[in-house]
Design a protein around this motif. Sequence first.
Motif, PDB file in Angstrom:
ATOM      1  N   TYR A 171       0.862  -1.168   0.000  1.00 52.72           N
ATOM      2  CA  TYR A 171       0.000   0.000   0.000  1.00 52.72           C
ATOM      3  C   TYR A 171       0.907   1.228   0.000  1.00 52.72           C
ATOM      4  O   TYR A 171       2.080   1.157   0.363  1.00 52.72           O
ATOM      5  N   SER A 190      -1.488  13.031   4.152  1.00 51.49           N
ATOM      6  CA  SER A 190      -2.842  13.464   4.515  1.00 51.49           C
ATOM      7  C   SER A 190      -3.951  12.822   3.676  1.00 51.49           C
ATOM      8  O   SER A 190      -5.061  13.345   3.631  1.00 51.49           O
ATOM      9  N   GLN A 191      -3.637  11.724   3.020  1.00 49.74           N
ATOM     10  CA  GLN A 191      -4.674  11.001   2.274  1.00 49.74           C
ATOM     11  C   GLN A 191      -4.814   9.582   2.825  1.00 49.74           C
ATOM     12  O   GLN A 191      -3.982   9.123   3.622  1.00 49.74           O
ATOM     13  N   GLY A 192      -5.859   8.886   2.401  1.00 46.83           N
ATOM     14  CA  GLY A 192      -6.049   7.513   2.819  1.00 46.83           C
ATOM     15  C   GLY A 192      -5.074   6.583   2.113  1.00 46.83           C
ATOM     16  O   GLY A 192      -4.595   6.894   1.029  1.00 46.83           O
ATOM     17  N   PRO A 193      -4.753   5.439   2.718  1.00 44.47           N
ATOM     18  CA  PRO A 193      -3.865   4.478   2.063  1.00 44.47           C
ATOM     19  C   PRO A 193      -4.458   4.000   0.737  1.00 44.47           C
ATOM     20  O   PRO A 193      -5.675   3.857   0.609  1.00 44.47           O
ATOM     21  N   GLN A 242       0.701   5.671   1.001  1.00 38.75           N
ATOM     22  CA  GLN A 242      -0.098   6.734   1.572  1.00 38.75           C
ATOM     23  C   GLN A 242       0.582   8.064   1.282  1.00 38.75           C
ATOM     24  O   GLN A 242       1.679   8.340   1.786  1.00 38.75           O
TER      25      GLN A 242
END
Lengths: 112, 112
Positions: B36, B41-44, B38
């Motif tokens: 994954y 400041s964003q979602g994975p 990230q």
Amino acid sequence: DVKVTQSSRYLVKRTGEKVFLECVQDMDHENMFWYRQDPGLGLRLIYFSYDVKMKEKGDIPEGYSVSREKKERFSLILESASTNQTSMYLCASSLVLQETQYFGPGTRLLVL
Amino acid sequence: DAKTTQPPSMDCAEGRAANLPCNHSTISGNEYVYWYRQIHSQGPQYIIHGLKNNETNEMASLIITEDRKSSTLILPHATLRDTAVYYCIVRWSGGSNYKLTFGKGTLLTVNP
């Protein structure tokens, strides 16, 4: 394409307020998850749901509740917000419980 | 789940391939390697996963060594937007293993 959306990117609330965070997925996934992410603590699972109206506690459910009335929607409720609930909240969904989870953009919540 | 080890940071020039290593020497036969990333400041974002064969999708390639004790994520032509923390995790797709846990990951910085 996989799509998980969250109702707000940024939210500011006062201590004691009831807070609703909504998550919607359009992939017809059975399973949905709520995590919070804090510096130094990583991802922590709050609740997850494996079917409509079904829910299971994660590692840190205290102070939170969830609702899943429809398959595509999973809501996280902070019954009475406290400053220690200031965090990044992440929703995810998966087709199979143990397999790939797809995340939304996150909601950064500040509780004053 | 088996533990993973990643370098804390890496740099890559824009347009060049980024090769991110991951060590998972205690992986067991039924555990998958997931990647994954990230962005700040964003979602994975899910990238790719594999069991023992090399895998490729529109985002990246995953090379797993024959003994499965390490793997490499390859971004073939890195762009500035690939600057992110990359997480390598090992998961068994069975039993009650439903929560994701990220380690510290590798901060990849793509430079112009």
